[in-house]
Scaffold this motif. Structure first.
Motif, short mmCIF file in Angstrom:
data_model
loop_
_atom_site.label_atom_id
_atom_site.label_comp_id
_atom_site.label_asym_id
_atom_site.label_seq_id
_atom_site.Cartn_x
_atom_site.Cartn_y
_atom_site.Cartn_z
N PRO A 46 -3.29 9.14 5.04
CA PRO A 46 -2.85 10.18 4.09
C PRO A 46 -1.40 10.00 3.66
CG PRO A 46 -4.07 11.16 5.90
CD PRO A 46 -3.86 9.72 6.27
N ARG A 47 -1.17 10.15 2.39
CA ARG A 47 0.18 10.04 1.83
C ARG A 47 1.08 11.16 2.35
NH1 ARG A 47 3.03 5.94 -0.67
NH2 ARG A 47 4.88 6.90 -1.57
N SER A 48 0.47 12.26 2.77
CA SER A 48 1.26 13.39 3.27
C SER A 48 2.04 13.02 4.52
CB SER A 48 0.35 14.59 3.55
OG SER A 48 -0.65 14.25 4.49
N LEU A 49 1.52 12.09 5.33
CA LEU A 49 2.26 11.66 6.52
C LEU A 49 3.55 10.95 6.13
CD1 LEU A 49 -0.65 10.30 8.77
CD2 LEU A 49 0.55 12.48 8.96
N ILE A 50 3.51 10.15 5.08
CA ILE A 50 4.72 9.47 4.61
C ILE A 50 5.73 10.48 4.10
CG2 ILE A 50 5.61 7.75 3.00
CD1 ILE A 50 2.90 6.43 2.99
N GLU A 51 5.25 11.43 3.31
CA GLU A 51 6.15 12.44 2.75
C GLU A 51 6.78 13.29 3.84
OE1 GLU A 51 3.58 14.47 0.11
OE2 GLU A 51 3.53 12.86 -1.40
N ALA A 52 6.00 13.66 4.86
CA ALA A 52 6.54 14.46 5.96
C ALA A 52 7.59 13.67 6.74
CB ALA A 52 5.41 14.89 6.89
N ALA A 53 7.35 12.38 6.95
CA ALA A 53 8.33 11.55 7.66
C ALA A 53 9.60 11.39 6.85
CB ALA A 53 7.71 10.19 7.97
N GLN A 54 9.46 11.25 5.54
CA GLN A 54 10.64 11.12 4.69
C GLN A 54 11.46 12.40 4.67
OE1 GLN A 54 8.79 9.82 1.03
NE2 GLN A 54 9.20 7.65 1.45
N VAL A 55 10.79 13.55 4.73
CA VAL A 55 11.50 14.82 4.81
C VAL A 55 12.32 14.90 6.09
CG1 VAL A 55 11.20 17.32 5.05
CG2 VAL A 55 9.88 16.06 3.34
N ASP A 56 11.79 14.34 7.17
CA ASP A 56 12.52 14.32 8.45
C ASP A 56 13.60 13.25 8.50
OD1 ASP A 56 10.99 16.40 9.37
OD2 ASP A 56 9.52 15.12 10.38
N GLY A 82 13.11 6.32 7.61
CA GLY A 82 13.11 5.24 6.63
C GLY A 82 11.79 4.50 6.65
N TRP A 83 11.67 3.51 5.75
CA TRP A 83 10.42 2.77 5.66
C TRP A 83 10.10 2.02 6.94
CZ3 TRP A 83 7.11 4.25 2.37
CH2 TRP A 83 7.46 4.67 1.09
N LEU A 84 11.11 1.45 7.61
CA LEU A 84 10.86 0.71 8.84
C LEU A 84 10.32 1.63 9.94
CD1 LEU A 84 10.99 -1.93 10.41
CD2 LEU A 84 13.37 -1.38 11.00
N ARG A 85 10.90 2.80 10.06
CA ARG A 85 10.42 3.76 11.06
C ARG A 85 9.01 4.25 10.72
NH1 ARG A 85 13.33 9.57 12.49
NH2 ARG A 85 11.75 10.28 14.00
N ILE A 86 8.74 4.49 9.46
CA ILE A 86 7.39 4.91 9.06
C ILE A 86 6.38 3.83 9.40
CG2 ILE A 86 5.93 5.45 7.06
CD1 ILE A 86 8.39 6.73 5.76
N PHE A 87 6.75 2.58 9.16
CA PHE A 87 5.85 1.46 9.45
C PHE A 87 5.58 1.33 10.95
CE2 PHE A 87 5.67 -3.21 10.39
CZ PHE A 87 4.36 -3.41 9.97
N LEU A 88 6.64 1.40 11.76
CA LEU A 88 6.51 1.15 13.19
C LEU A 88 5.93 2.34 13.95
CD1 LEU A 88 9.87 -0.73 13.91
CD2 LEU A 88 7.59 -1.73 13.62
N SER A 97 0.81 -1.22 0.00
CA SER A 97 0.00 0.00 0.00
C SER A 97 0.85 1.27 0.00
CB SER A 97 -0.93 0.01 1.22
OG SER A 97 -0.19 -0.07 2.43
N ALA A 98 1.87 1.33 0.84
CA ALA A 98 2.64 2.56 1.00
C ALA A 98 3.84 2.65 0.06
CB ALA A 98 3.11 2.70 2.45
N MET A 99 4.44 1.50 -0.25
CA MET A 99 5.65 1.49 -1.05
C MET A 99 5.32 1.28 -2.53
SD MET A 99 7.92 -0.89 1.56
CE MET A 99 9.43 -0.72 0.61
N GLN A 100 6.05 1.97 -3.39
CA GLN A 100 5.86 1.86 -4.83
C GLN A 100 6.96 0.98 -5.42
OE1 GLN A 100 3.20 3.19 -6.34
NE2 GLN A 100 2.47 4.24 -4.48
N TRP A 101 6.58 -0.13 -6.06
CA TRP A 101 7.55 -1.01 -6.67
C TRP A 101 6.87 -1.80 -7.79
CZ3 TRP A 101 6.09 -6.15 -5.43
CH2 TRP A 101 5.23 -6.28 -4.32
#
Length: 283
Positions: free
Chosen positions: A172-182, A185-191, A105-109
């Motif tokens: 919201p996808r914006s939460l992922i983008e905000a976390a990536q700006v900070d 990584g994907w593991l931290r975003i997931f947990l 869902s969150a990762m593009q591949w």
């Protein structure tokens, strides 16, 4: 609305209510009979002349001896095994299914939709189709009569992955983008983002995993042969003898097996509604 229309509406609601009560009572009668039979001596369960009499559903001389005898034999070992296996399946299964749903869902591949289609197709295949060849693989690997053999096939549940993915898509996808700006990584975003926000879906998925493992019969029958590794449904089936059976003990064991998942389902049923409602919310 006129008075006649109001009265007609109320009469219709009363009829619907009475019909619902009648249907619920019809479905509850076998359950009440099962519970009542667990509190009466086995010799009295099938001796009632009138099957719909009050004495059939309310034991005149209730006793707890059936529960004592059921929990004092092999059924107790099977019940403990079932609880341990179901608990481990829920814990490991939630981690595996949530991680798979996050990746879908969150990762593009490339090939993500194809993998998701395969997962959806997997839970449409009957268990009997894959049980025998899969049990042969476990036997060749020396995993018979182990908790690993009982747990692993139920960890990856296609329905749970589908449920979790639908819920994750509503975040919201914006939460992922905000976390990536900070710098997350994907593991931290997931947990730290997805799992805390998905509590209703996690609980609903845990109930599904628990129920699937609790009512499993064919797979445990194929991979366990030792008495100390049998699960509760198997030990319950072994209580039925070819010539004689203690039906009081069988009814008591069946009541225990039914009571535990009923408590779990009733205790967490509201999370199913919350999960479905929140999965439809988009950014």
């Amino acid at each position: 609305m006129s008075a006649s229309e109001t009265n007609s509406f109320r009469a219709g609601r009363i009829v619907q209510l009475l019909f619902g009560i009648a249907v619920a009572a019809a479905f509850m009668l076998p359950i009440v009979w099962l519970v009542a039979g667990s509190f009466r001596p086995g010799s009295e369960i099938f001796t009632s002349l009138d099957p719909l009499s009050i004495g059939t559903f309310i034991p005149p001389r209730p006793t707890l001896a059936n529960f004592g005898s059921a929990l004092g034999g092999a059924f107790r070992t099977g019940l403990i095994n079932s609880i341990v296996v179901a608990a481990c399946t829920v814990v490991v299964g939630l981690l595996v299914c949530a991680a798979a749903a996050f990746a879908l869902s969150a990762m593009q591949w490339r090939g993500r939709e194809v993998v998701f289609a395969i997962i959806v197709f997997s839970f449409l295949i009957p268990e009997e189709v894959v049980a025998l060849p899969l049990s042969a693989i476990f036997a060749q690997g020396g995993l018979q009569n182990t908790y690993t053999a009982l747990i692993v096939p139920f960890v990856g549940n296609g329905i749970v992955i589908f449920l979790m993915r639908q819920f994750f898509l509503a975040i919201p996808r914006s939460l992922i983008e905000a976390a990536q700006v900070d710098g997350a990584g994907w593991l931290r975003i997931f947990l730290q983002i997805f799992l805390p926000l998905s509590r209703p879906a996690l609980i609903a998925a845990g109930v599904i995993l628990f129920n699937a493992q609790w009512q499993a019969y064919l797979w445990p029958l194929l991979v366990t042969t030792r008495a100390d590794m049998l699960l509760a449904p198997i030990t319950l089936g072994l209580m039925v003898g070819e010539h004689t059976s203690d039906y009081g003990q069988i009814f008591a064991a069946s009541t225990i097996l039914s009571f535990i998942p009923a408590v779990v389902l009733l205790g967490f049923q509201r999370f199913f509604t919350d999960s479905v409602a929140m999965s439809g919310v988009k950014e």
